[in-house]
Scaffold this active site. Structure first.
Site, short mmCIF file in Angstrom:
data_model
loop_
_atom_site.label_atom_id
_atom_site.label_comp_id
_atom_site.label_asym_id
_atom_site.label_seq_id
_atom_site.Cartn_x
_atom_site.Cartn_y
_atom_site.Cartn_z
N HIS A 157 -0.43 2.57 -6.35
CA HIS A 157 0.26 2.89 -5.30
C HIS A 157 1.38 3.82 -5.45
O HIS A 157 2.02 4.20 -4.70
CB HIS A 157 0.87 1.77 -4.26
CG HIS A 157 2.02 1.19 -4.69
ND1 HIS A 157 2.27 0.63 -6.09
CD2 HIS A 157 3.07 0.76 -4.10
CE1 HIS A 157 3.55 0.34 -6.00
NE2 HIS A 157 4.01 0.29 -4.80
N GLY A 159 4.81 9.99 -7.29
CA GLY A 159 5.63 9.70 -8.53
C GLY A 159 6.89 9.01 -8.22
O GLY A 159 7.05 8.38 -7.28
N SER A 160 7.86 9.93 -8.58
CA SER A 160 9.57 9.61 -8.32
C SER A 160 9.86 10.71 -7.51
O SER A 160 9.09 11.74 -7.36
CB SER A 160 10.12 9.28 -9.60
OG SER A 160 10.42 10.53 -10.41
N MET A 161 11.23 10.97 -7.05
CA MET A 161 11.58 11.96 -6.20
C MET A 161 11.82 13.19 -7.33
O MET A 161 12.17 14.33 -6.61
CB MET A 161 12.94 11.58 -5.55
CG MET A 161 14.16 11.25 -6.49
SD MET A 161 15.48 11.04 -5.92
CE MET A 161 15.65 9.19 -5.71
#
Length: 463
Positions: free
Chosen positions: A391, A368-370
């Site tokens: 991805h 996902g994101s951080m």
């Protein structure tokens, strides 16, 4: 006899008076500049006497190809109609990105395409674009960062192992990971990838060996990262030797560094010279796999992919050593690459540019994101998607837009609210730059099955 070789020298020893001489001069000037003129001409005579034995040779192979059957250079037009395609999560993908895929679907070599739910605009193929072609490889269909990939190593350590170890884990990331163009490890590691024949037999690639050696075990800039976090395994595999539960893991995202970037740039240049296309499609120039350059790029691309894996392996080895723990298992996958795959009974070249391979039973990582979960997935082998999945979450704001839209204080607030600690990172990689990973996963429920999740806790990126 003058020192500098000329076309007349090649004519004197019997070379055909056509473009073969220009190719020979080009190869010699590029790769044999410092060699004795007489020695080069003696070698050239051997090429004339027995051209077949030089097929595939790094320097003379291209010359021989021109002697036997010259590569046809002609301007290609796009087809009127698109080849079959599928789009997943279409409502969340902008029109510019879709039309970028539509252009690729009209290439004379295109057979089938797909767009993943994290798709956004790129060069050549869109990020999240998948394209199957007939005996042709598109360097910009693979991407500049050849072999960009995910790698997750899980330790047989419970989630509560993290408690009270903030300083230790941040220090490990700070000391044992390197990012960007110039930061490298003081103590270099060797690897079997450096003994590969491609580093000896392809002159252009040979010139990149020193850079590759220096950059082993390092990560790129931009959205590349190394992070500690918590894995939640809802299902397991016998080879993992772990029960369902919560464990500590390291997740990394990076590619083939300067090696891959230089290979991409060089062979894209060759493709555009051999395969002129209309201006709106020029980044989709391809190399025919029956040509010397096509075969050479294929070998170089696979080398870059294996080098990218070697980089991740070295990163994880260094971190495990610093942690003093053994890795239980690793899951990894490329998401910028091209593969030879059988589609509807025929071998095709499947380009995945920002897309995860998802053949039936194939394992992968979709981050996902951080500040949001990533997912361990198992492919369902959906042929409509060309056995592919997203991805990652995909960008919803460009890097330029992030700089105008977000502030460092907003990012700190987001990190604080999710309990994530960050080393490095820039405004253009703000967590808010990315799409909702859960919506992306929902849009590809027919492409992959979720086996577990990964929650980032300590993140390292380039500054």
């Amino acid at each position: 006899m003058g020192r500098k070789l000329s076309g007349r020298d090649f004519i004197k020893i019997g070379f055909p008076q056509n473009n073969t001489i220009n190719i020979a001069l080009g190869q010699v000037n590029r790769y044999k500049k410092k060699e004795n003129k007489n020695n080069i001409l003696e070698e050239a005579k051997q090429v004339l006497l027995n051209p077949e034995s030089f097929i595939g040779d790094g320097i003379w192979g291209k010359v021989v190809e021109s002697m036997i059957k010259q590569v046809e250079v002609k301007k290609h037009q796009l087809n009127t109609n698109r080849v079959p395609f599928s789009i997943y999560g279409e409502d969340a993908i902008d029109e510019q990105t879709k039309y970028q895929l539509f252009t690729a679907l009209k290439l004379p070599v295109a057979v089938q395409g797909a767009l993943m739910p994290d798709a956004h605009y790129g060069y050549g193929l869109p990020i999240g674009g998948v394209l199957a072609t007939d005996n042709a490889v598109i360097p910009y269909g693979v991407g500049v960062d050849i072999g960009c990939r995910m790698s997750m190593s899980v330790f047989n350590l419970p989630a509560n192992f993290l408690k009270g170890k903030d300083h230790q884990l941040l220090n490990i990331l700070s000391e044992h990971t390197k990012f960007g163009m110039y930061d490298t490890h003081k103590i270099k590691a060797d690897h079997e990838v450096f003994s590969r024949e491609e580093f000896k037999n392809i002159p252009f690639v040979k010139g990149l060996l020193d850079k590759a050696y220096k950059q082993l075990g390092t990560s790129g800039s931009g959205n590349h990262f190394v992070e500690f976090g918590i894995v939640r395994l809802t299902e397991t595999k016998p080879e993992w030797r772990l029960e369902p539960g919560e464990y500590i893991a390291v997740l990394s995202h990076s590619g083939s560094r300067g090696l891959g970037a230089n290979i991409a740039k060089y062979y894209t240049y060759l493709a555009t010279k051999q395969c002129p296309l209309p201006s709106n499609a020029q980044h989709l120039a391809w190399l025919d796999l029956n040509t010397h350059d096509g075969q050479e790029y294929w070998l170089a691309m696979n080398l870059a992919g294996d080098y990218a894996k070697a980089c991740h392996d070295d990163i994880h080895r260094r971190i495990a050593k610093a942690l003093g723990k053994q890795i239980a298992f690793t899951i990894e996958n490329h998401h910028n690459f091209a593969w030879k795959e059988i589609i509807n009974g025929k071998e095709l070249i499947v380009h995945r540019k920002g897309a995860t391979p998802a053949a039936e039973g194939q394992l992968g990582i979709i981050p996902g994101s951080m500040t949001t979960n990533g997912y361990i997935v198992e492919g369902l082998g959906n042929t409509e998607s060309l056995n592919s999945a997203s991805h990652g979450a995909g960008r919803q704001h460009s890097r330029a837009a992030c700089k105008q839209r977000f502030t460092k204080s907003e990012i700190k607030k987001e990190l604080s609210s999710t309990g994530v600690q960050l080393i490095g990172g820039s405004v253009d990689e703000a967590p808010m730059a990315y799409k909702d990973i859960n919506a992306v996963m929902q849009a590809q429920s027919e492409l992959v099955k979720v086996l577990g999740s990964f929650t980032p806790k300590f993140v390292r990126m380039d500054k």
